[in-house]
Design a protein around this motif. Structure first.
Motif, PDB file in Angstrom:
ATOM      1  N   TRP A 115      45.228  21.492  14.758  1.00 24.60           N
ATOM      2  CA  TRP A 115      44.048  20.725  15.167  1.00 24.60           C
ATOM      3  C   TRP A 115      43.489  21.246  16.494  1.00 24.60           C
ATOM      4  N   GLN A 116      44.379  21.526  17.451  1.00 22.67           N
ATOM      5  CA  GLN A 116      43.930  22.051  18.738  1.00 22.67           C
ATOM      6  C   GLN A 116      43.320  23.448  18.586  1.00 22.67           C
ATOM      7  N   ALA A 117      43.912  24.276  17.721  1.00 26.96           N
ATOM      8  CA  ALA A 117      43.362  25.617  17.493  1.00 26.96           C
ATOM      9  C   ALA A 117      41.957  25.535  16.916  1.00 26.96           C
ATOM     10  N   LEU A 118      41.761  24.644  15.943  1.00 29.46           N
ATOM     11  CA  LEU A 118      40.416  24.471  15.373  1.00 29.46           C
ATOM     12  C   LEU A 118      39.438  23.968  16.421  1.00 29.46           C
ATOM     13  N   ARG A 119      39.903  23.067  17.272  1.00 29.49           N
ATOM     14  CA  ARG A 119      39.047  22.548  18.338  1.00 29.49           C
ATOM     15  C   ARG A 119      38.602  23.674  19.274  1.00 29.49           C
ATOM     16  N   TYR A 120      39.520  24.573  19.628  1.00 29.18           N
ATOM     17  CA  TYR A 120      39.170  25.669  20.530  1.00 29.18           C
ATOM     18  C   TYR A 120      38.383  26.761  19.823  1.00 29.18           C
ATOM     19  N   HIS A 160      34.655  26.623  20.133  1.00 31.67           N
ATOM     20  CA  HIS A 160      33.999  27.218  21.305  1.00 31.67           C
ATOM     21  C   HIS A 160      33.600  28.670  21.066  1.00 31.67           C
ATOM     22  N   THR A 161      34.192  29.315  20.083  1.00 33.50           N
ATOM     23  CA  THR A 161      33.856  30.712  19.817  1.00 33.50           C
ATOM     24  C   THR A 161      32.564  30.866  19.022  1.00 33.50           C
ATOM     25  N   ARG A 162      31.966  29.755  18.624  1.00 29.41           N
ATOM     26  CA  ARG A 162      30.712  29.835  17.858  1.00 29.41           C
ATOM     27  C   ARG A 162      29.507  30.127  18.741  1.00 29.41           C
ATOM     28  N   LEU A 163      29.690  30.122  20.049  1.00 28.31           N
ATOM     29  CA  LEU A 163      28.620  30.396  21.020  1.00 28.31           C
ATOM     30  C   LEU A 163      27.428  29.462  20.797  1.00 28.31           C
ATOM     31  N   SER A 164      27.700  28.190  20.660  1.00 32.52           N
ATOM     32  CA  SER A 164      26.656  27.220  20.332  1.00 32.52           C
ATOM     33  C   SER A 164      25.561  27.163  21.386  1.00 32.52           C
ATOM     34  N   ALA A 165      25.933  27.189  22.671  1.00 30.76           N
ATOM     35  CA  ALA A 165      24.925  27.116  23.731  1.00 30.76           C
ATOM     36  C   ALA A 165      24.018  28.343  23.708  1.00 30.76           C
ATOM     37  N   THR A 166      24.600  29.521  23.478  1.00 35.08           N
ATOM     38  CA  THR A 166      23.791  30.745  23.408  1.00 35.08           C
ATOM     39  C   THR A 166      22.867  30.696  22.199  1.00 35.08           C
ATOM     40  N   ARG A 167      23.381  30.237  21.078  1.00 35.38           N
ATOM     41  CA  ARG A 167      22.536  30.121  19.875  1.00 35.38           C
ATOM     42  C   ARG A 167      21.386  29.162  20.110  1.00 35.38           C
ATOM     43  N   ARG A 168      21.679  28.041  20.786  1.00 34.26           N
ATOM     44  CA  ARG A 168      20.615  27.075  21.078  1.00 34.26           C
ATOM     45  C   ARG A 168      19.518  27.708  21.932  1.00 34.26           C
TER      46      ARG A 168
END
Length: 169
Positions: free
Chosen positions: A126-131, A134-142
């Motif tokens: 669960w913790q690995a999936l949570r972290y 963060h690798t999806r770069l959501s802020a940069t994509r936004r």
């Protein structure tokens, strides 16, 4: 600032052709163009030198990072091997304790150890999936979407359920 510290163009303006009397008025156009060209060449040379120095620094930094990454991965592998063997020994000790001291059956003792391992595994996953989120770069994509770049239909899902209503406003 002394006269020797001043740029060459200011020294030429400050003194006349003979070097003694201050010059009155602007520089002749050909001398001004020559000084501007000379200053441009000096600026370009300095910028190229800076670029070369930064390139050398980047190459050295990447070589250091590559070497450090290899060594870090080796030590991570060592830590995983010894951590796994330690976990197995702890589970064996727990089984022996539950079976010997508390009088549980072998099946109950092993099931309790397996259950504990399963809980720790679930928490770790669960913790690995949570972290990994963060690798999806959501802020940069936004930000790229706001600039009109890189808009994919797949990216709409990570904005959340209220995102379509907010865009309509």
């Amino acid at each position: 600032m002394s006269a020797s510290d001043a740029p060459r163009g200011e020294q030429a303006r400050a003194t006349g052709p003979d070097g003694g009397e201050p010059r009155q008025g602007p520089l002749p156009i050909d001398e001004a163009v020559r000084e501007i060209g000379e200053a441009g060449r000096e600026g370009l040379s300095a910028a190229l030198d800076t670029g070369r120095a930064l390139r050398g620094l980047l190459i050295a930094d990447l070589a250091l990072a590559r070497s450090a990454l290899g060594r870090a991965l080796m030590w991570v592998a060592v830590a995983i091997v010894f951590g796994a063997s330690t976990w197995l020994l702890l589970m064996a000790a727990l089984i022996a304790l539950l079976q010997g001291a508390l009088g549980w059956s072998w099946l109950a003792s092993m099931s309790a150890a397996a259950g504990l391992s399963l809980v720790v595994t679930a928490i770790g996953g669960w913790q690995a999936l949570r972290y990994f989120e963060h690798t999806r770069l959501s802020a940069t994509r936004r930000q790229l979407r706001r600039m009109g770049l890189g808009h994919d239909d797949d990216d709409d899902d990570d904005r959340g359920p209220g995102a379509h209503r907010q865009e309509a406003r």
